[in-house]
Motif scaffolding. Structure first.
Motif, PDB file in Angstrom:
ATOM      1  N   ASP A 145       0.854  -1.193   0.000  1.00  0.00           N
ATOM      2  CA  ASP A 145       0.000   0.000   0.000  1.00  0.00           C
ATOM      3  C   ASP A 145       0.884   1.235   0.000  1.00  0.00           C
ATOM      4  O   ASP A 145       1.383   1.657   1.051  1.00  0.00           O
ATOM      5  CB  ASP A 145      -0.919  -0.005   1.219  1.00  0.00           C
ATOM      6  CG  ASP A 145      -1.895   1.171   1.205  1.00  0.00           C
ATOM      7  OD1 ASP A 145      -1.893   1.938   0.226  1.00  0.00           O
ATOM      8  OD2 ASP A 145      -2.666   1.297   2.187  1.00  0.00           O
ATOM      9  N   PRO A 146       1.115   1.865  -1.140  1.00  0.00           N
ATOM     10  CA  PRO A 146       2.008   3.040  -1.189  1.00  0.00           C
ATOM     11  C   PRO A 146       1.509   4.222  -0.375  1.00  0.00           C
ATOM     12  O   PRO A 146       2.292   5.124  -0.063  1.00  0.00           O
ATOM     13  CB  PRO A 146       2.051   3.367  -2.688  1.00  0.00           C
ATOM     14  CG  PRO A 146       1.648   2.114  -3.381  1.00  0.00           C
ATOM     15  CD  PRO A 146       0.666   1.430  -2.484  1.00  0.00           C
ATOM     16  N   SER A 147       0.242   4.239  -0.021  1.00  0.00           N
ATOM     17  CA  SER A 147      -0.278   5.381   0.746  1.00  0.00           C
ATOM     18  C   SER A 147      -0.219   5.148   2.259  1.00  0.00           C
ATOM     19  O   SER A 147      -0.854   5.881   3.017  1.00  0.00           O
ATOM     20  CB  SER A 147      -1.722   5.658   0.319  1.00  0.00           C
ATOM     21  OG  SER A 147      -2.558   4.547   0.643  1.00  0.00           O
ATOM     22  N   ILE A 148       0.520   4.146   2.697  1.00  0.00           N
ATOM     23  CA  ILE A 148       0.574   3.832   4.125  1.00  0.00           C
ATOM     24  C   ILE A 148       1.163   5.013   4.902  1.00  0.00           C
ATOM     25  O   ILE A 148       2.037   5.734   4.401  1.00  0.00           O
ATOM     26  CB  ILE A 148       1.411   2.550   4.360  1.00  0.00           C
ATOM     27  CG1 ILE A 148       1.170   2.003   5.755  1.00  0.00           C
ATOM     28  CG2 ILE A 148       2.884   2.843   4.148  1.00  0.00           C
ATOM     29  CD1 ILE A 148      -0.159   1.372   5.917  1.00  0.00           C
ATOM     30  N   ASN A 149       0.680   5.226   6.121  1.00  0.00           N
ATOM     31  CA  ASN A 149       1.155   6.334   6.963  1.00  0.00           C
ATOM     32  C   ASN A 149       2.419   5.908   7.706  1.00  0.00           C
ATOM     33  O   ASN A 149       2.422   4.955   8.481  1.00  0.00           O
ATOM     34  CB  ASN A 149       0.069   6.721   7.966  1.00  0.00           C
ATOM     35  CG  ASN A 149       0.451   7.955   8.774  1.00  0.00           C
ATOM     36  OD1 ASN A 149       1.480   8.570   8.518  1.00  0.00           O
ATOM     37  ND2 ASN A 149      -0.389   8.320   9.723  1.00  0.00           N
ATOM     38  N   GLN A 150       3.499   6.634   7.468  1.00  0.00           N
ATOM     39  CA  GLN A 150       4.783   6.290   8.091  1.00  0.00           C
ATOM     40  C   GLN A 150       4.736   6.395   9.609  1.00  0.00           C
ATOM     41  O   GLN A 150       5.420   5.654  10.320  1.00  0.00           O
ATOM     42  CB  GLN A 150       5.879   7.206   7.541  1.00  0.00           C
ATOM     43  CG  GLN A 150       7.284   6.826   7.991  1.00  0.00           C
ATOM     44  CD  GLN A 150       8.319   7.807   7.505  1.00  0.00           C
ATOM     45  OE1 GLN A 150       8.611   8.774   8.192  1.00  0.00           O
ATOM     46  NE2 GLN A 150       8.864   7.564   6.317  1.00  0.00           N
ATOM     47  N   GLU A 151       3.933   7.311  10.128  1.00  0.00           N
ATOM     48  CA  GLU A 151       3.884   7.517  11.569  1.00  0.00           C
ATOM     49  C   GLU A 151       3.363   6.289  12.311  1.00  0.00           C
ATOM     50  O   GLU A 151       3.617   6.131  13.506  1.00  0.00           O
ATOM     51  CB  GLU A 151       2.998   8.715  11.890  1.00  0.00           C
ATOM     52  CG  GLU A 151       3.553  10.037  11.422  1.00  0.00           C
ATOM     53  CD  GLU A 151       4.894  10.332  12.066  1.00  0.00           C
ATOM     54  OE1 GLU A 151       4.976  10.255  13.307  1.00  0.00           O
ATOM     55  OE2 GLU A 151       5.862  10.610  11.332  1.00  0.00           O
ATOM     56  N   ASP A 152       2.634   5.416  11.607  1.00  0.00           N
ATOM     57  CA  ASP A 152       2.137   4.204  12.250  1.00  0.00           C
ATOM     58  C   ASP A 152       3.244   3.201  12.513  1.00  0.00           C
ATOM     59  O   ASP A 152       3.025   2.208  13.220  1.00  0.00           O
ATOM     60  CB  ASP A 152       1.053   3.552  11.381  1.00  0.00           C
ATOM     61  CG  ASP A 152      -0.197   4.417  11.289  1.00  0.00           C
ATOM     62  OD1 ASP A 152      -0.352   5.289  12.165  1.00  0.00           O
ATOM     63  OD2 ASP A 152      -0.986   4.217  10.351  1.00  0.00           O
ATOM     64  N   PHE A 153       4.427   3.423  11.950  1.00  0.00           N
ATOM     65  CA  PHE A 153       5.516   2.465  12.061  1.00  0.00           C
ATOM     66  C   PHE A 153       6.714   3.069  12.791  1.00  0.00           C
ATOM     67  O   PHE A 153       7.847   2.681  12.554  1.00  0.00           O
ATOM     68  CB  PHE A 153       5.929   1.982  10.665  1.00  0.00           C
ATOM     69  CG  PHE A 153       4.880   1.145  10.000  1.00  0.00           C
ATOM     70  CD1 PHE A 153       4.914  -0.235  10.092  1.00  0.00           C
ATOM     71  CD2 PHE A 153       3.846   1.746   9.289  1.00  0.00           C
ATOM     72  CE1 PHE A 153       3.944  -1.008   9.481  1.00  0.00           C
ATOM     73  CE2 PHE A 153       2.864   0.983   8.681  1.00  0.00           C
ATOM     74  CZ  PHE A 153       2.903  -0.403   8.783  1.00  0.00           C
TER      75      PHE A 153
END
Length: 816
Positions: free
Chosen positions: A647-655
């Protein structure tokens, strides 16, 4: 830092710590938690302590944040409390005396006194004001002119008599009757009439008129006594060339006309008296120790009463002036102390308990001195003020301890010396500073004993030196007494500090070196559990502790705190040890069954678990701080990149880890040591340390690490360390700590030196050959050369036995 073995990502970034070896997890491992995926745009996982360091004690969840209002309130309360203690009459008088009454007993001074005597000063000023020289007299010109005019009329009448004399000068209407207030005999009158004109003119102008002016104009006749004295001395004031009859006639003309010719100017006289009194300097009074103030039967004088008050033998009366002066002095010192706290030690006034500790030490010291020291000669030299100095230095801040020692020295000098004598303030200040400077590393009992010796020696030298400078009585008995007092002072100060600093640290939530040393012992329950349940993490923590301690020493950080924090930084992994690669031995990868988001959540959960375990076992606050801060808000890269592919739109802050970022040098060093140890160990396991890098390859999974294909193998460690530190800087993980560029260079140097020592080249020792193969056995150098040529099929040697490792078995490493 998590130590992992994982496939290299296409973009060259490393992934975070997790296991990836199949599905055969042991039965005692925590079952996989397949949580429903979070929303793609959901917020980054955060712990409740993400924005602040955690607190040390169970049940205390927030750090106290002080404001300017709190520190102002602290200064006001301390000023009021200390003013009350220092001005209130706490002890009854030891001897009852009244001026004018005979003394009922002998009274001796218990201490050396030097003070400004108010009684003697007031007496001297009263004498100066009463000096007659201060009187200002003003001549009454009206009186002088009236009397001179009367004199001239009498002389004019005499002239008329000389010029128009009758046969009977005494008859009615004769000119002689116009002489007012003057009585002349017949012979004197006949002599004046018979004088030649020249002699008469000389007598009239020089003797009479001139004589009158010399008395009435030039002399001060303030009283009738002055007038009578002037009349008696009048013949001596006339010109000596006159005859006796001429002098008698001149006196007869002048004497009746003499009157008081001046008056006192009250305003100018009052000003002169005030100026004379103000010019008198305060009278200093000195009383030697043991000097007799009163003998039995002597009449008590105000001076004796004052001496007894200064010696603490009488209850001091509370005066408004004394209270205001003492309170003003205390307010000024408290202002300076709290300004220092506000500007230079925010970590103290931001924490309520630490600010309370400073206040309690000030109040307890002043109260004890006020109760027990006044009126004693030797006891003030035994006051263990250095204990307060050392406790504040060990528990809070050495620089703050210096300021508090100065403030206490001044206040104690006011209490004990009464006249602001400098001997005791200097004595206390020297002893306190010596104690502060002596406690360099509070890790041994001998440190406190050494500090006590230094305090005793420095205090004794300062006391003797001040006696010599002031010219006080100094004999062997005084020297012996001061030596015993200084020895007692040093010993008690060191004992109190050693006995209470650990207890005070626990009560006020302050991490002490002894607490850290206890936590560093392998028998600690948490460390033993970590060793049993997560042996790989335990070994990793030991290596990180060595790296971090050495780096902390290089930048003057707290090496002991850094080492202990490294022991406990990954303690949360004992909750789910098999989710981390360093604790998987021949197991499958549990994360193969989880989504990247859930795997990242589980990896980050070990931070929360670590804090919970630390709070349960009452780890100190500063050690607890290292658990979330050593990861900061770093990205869990492997799972992020894995999720990004789907999913290229994944939120980086979640990781990202929940944070906070490192707040101190110690936690920042721990973060860096954690990262470089994991990276270099992974490189060692992959064989990247045994061969130089080739063009287009990177043992740390980052093509940008090596720019020079001719780099030597020894440079691999240095470049790996530099890469890890650079990544942390670029990610902003070091933005909230106080490491400088110079500190980072020294830390990098320490890491490289330590890691080269740990992962130095080793010689592969082959098994003993059979007799038949003795002649064909390879030499040691040949075996070493063969090891250095290993590629995908490198020969691994362990415990003297070698086996050929296939390309599939070779682990790829991470630089994290």
């Amino acid at each position: 830092m998590d130590n992992v073995q994982r496939p290299k990502e296409p973009n060259g970034h490393e992934s975070n710590s997790f296991a990836m070896r199949g599905n055969d997890a042991p039965r005692d491992a925590a079952p996989p938690q397949t949580a429903p995926p979070s929303q793609k745009s959901g917020r980054r996982m955060r712990l409740p302590f993400a924005s602040r360091p955690v607190s040390p004690l169970s049940g205390e969840t927030e750090q106290y944040v002080g404001t300017e209002r709190h520190i102002i309130l602290s200064g006001i309360i301390l000023t009021l409390v200390l003013s009350f203690i220092m001005t209130a009459s706490l002890l009854p008088g030891q001897a009852g005396v009244e001026p004018g009454m005979p003394a009922a007993q002998d009274v001796f001074s218990p201490t050396y006194l030097r003070y400004e005597s108010k009684v003697l000063t007031d007496k001297a000023r009263a004498d100066a004001a009463a000096d007659p020289a201060n009187e200002v007299w003003v001549q009454d010109s009206t009186v002088v002119q009236q009397q001179r005019a009367l004199l001239l009329r009498n002389l004019s009448a005499l002239n008329n008599l000389r010029n128009g004399m009758t046969s009977d000068p005494q008859r009615e209407g004769s000119p002689i009757t116009s002489l007012r207030g003057i009585t002349l005999t017949q012979s004197t009158l006949q002599m004046l009439i018979a004088l030649p004109d020249t002699d008469y003119s000389y007598w009239r102008d020089t003797a009479v008129t001139g004589g009158f002016d010399r008395v009435m104009r030039d002399r001060r006749l303030a009283t009738e006594g002055d007038v009578q004295a002037a009349r008696a001395n009048l013949p001596n004031l006339l010109v000596p060339s006159l005859s006796a009859e001429q002098k008698t006639a001149a006196v007869a003309f002048i004497s009746p006309l003499l009157k008081v010719n001046v008056h006192l100017d009250e305003e100018q006289t009052s000003q002169a008296r005030d100026a004379a009194a103000a010019a008198v300097k305060p009278v200093a009074q000195t009383v030697q120790k043991g000097e007799a103030i009163l003998r039995q039967g002597e009449i008590v004088t105000p001076e004796a009463v004052e001496k007894m008050q200064e010696a603490g033998l009488l209850s001091r009366s509370i005066s408004v002036q004394s209270v205001l002066g003492t309170s003003a002095m205390i307010a000024l010192l408290m202002l300076l102390l709290h300004l220092y706290l506000f500007r230079y030690t925010p970590q103290v006034w931001h924490r309520q308990k630490q600010l309370l500790l400073v206040a309690l030490m000030l109040i307890a010291t002043i109260a004890a001195a006020r109760l027990f020291l006044p009126g004693h000669g030797l006891l003030p030299y035994m006051l263990p003020l250095a204990a307060v100095s050392m406790l504040i230095a060990v528990l809070l801040n050495p620089n703050l301890a210096v300021v508090v020692t100065f403030v206490l020295s001044i206040l104690l000098g006011i209490i004990v010396s009464s006249g602001l004598s400098m001997d005791l303030p200097i004595y206390y200040f020297v002893g306190g500073l010596t104690g502060i400077f002596s406690l360099t590393r509070v890790e041994k009992v001998s440190t406190f004993a050494r500090a006590g010796v230094f305090i005793a020696v420095a205090s004794f030298v300062s006391a003797i030196a001040f006696k010599v400078v002031t010219g006080s009585l100094l004999d062997w008995s005084v020297v012996e007494s001061l030596a015993l007092a200084a020895t007692f002072n040093g010993g008690v100060s060191a004992s109190i500090t050693y006995a209470t600093f650990s207890l005070l640290g626990t009560i006020f939530g302050i991490t002490t070196p002894l607490q850290l040393m206890e936590l560093a012992h392998p028998d600690q329950p948490l460390l033993r559990r970590l060793m049993r349940e997560a042996p790989g993490t335990y070994h990793h923590s030991l290596v990180v502790s060595n790296l971090a301690e050495r780096a902390a020493e290089m930048v003057d950080a707290d090496a002991l705190l850094t080492r202990v924090s490294a022991y406990y930084h990954d303690i949360g992994k004992v909750v789910r040890p098999y989710y981390f690669i360093d604790n998987q031995s021949g197991m499958s990868n549990i994360h193969d069954e989880l989504s990247p988001r859930d795997s990242a959540r589980i990896i980050a959960e070990h931070v929360r678990d670590g804090v919970r375990l630390g709070q349960k076992h009452k780890l100190p606050r500063r050690v607890l701080d290292a658990i979330p801060q050593h990861h900061g808000t770093m990205l869990i890269k492997y799972f992020y990149y894995k999720a990004l592919k789907a999913d290229p739109s994944i939120n980086q802050e979640d990781f990202r880890y929940p944070g906070p970022k490192p707040q101190t040098k110690e936690t920042a060093i721990l973060m860096l040591a954690d990262g470089v140890e994991a990276a270099v160990r992974a490189m060692a396991q992959s064989g990247a340390l045994d061969k130089p890098p080739v063009s287009g390859s990177d043992a740390t999974e980052s093509p940008a690490l090596y720019n020079d294909t001719s780099i030597l193998p020894d440079d691999v460690v240095a470049n790996a360390v530099h890469k890890i530190i650079s990544e942390r800087i670029e990610d902003g993980q070091l933005d909230e700590c106080d490491l400088t560029v110079r500190d980072l260079a020294r830390i990098e140097e320490a890491f490289v030196s330590m890691l080269r020592g740990i992962y130095h080249p080793r010689v592969a020792y082959p098994e003993a050959p059979s007799k038949a193969d003795t002649s064909a056995a390879p030499t040691e150098s040949e075996a070493t050369a063969q090891n250095s040529r290993n590629g995908n099929g490198s020969t691994l040697v362990a415990n003297g036995a070698e086996r050929q490792q296939t390309p599939d078995e070779q682990p790829l490493t991470t630089g994290r």
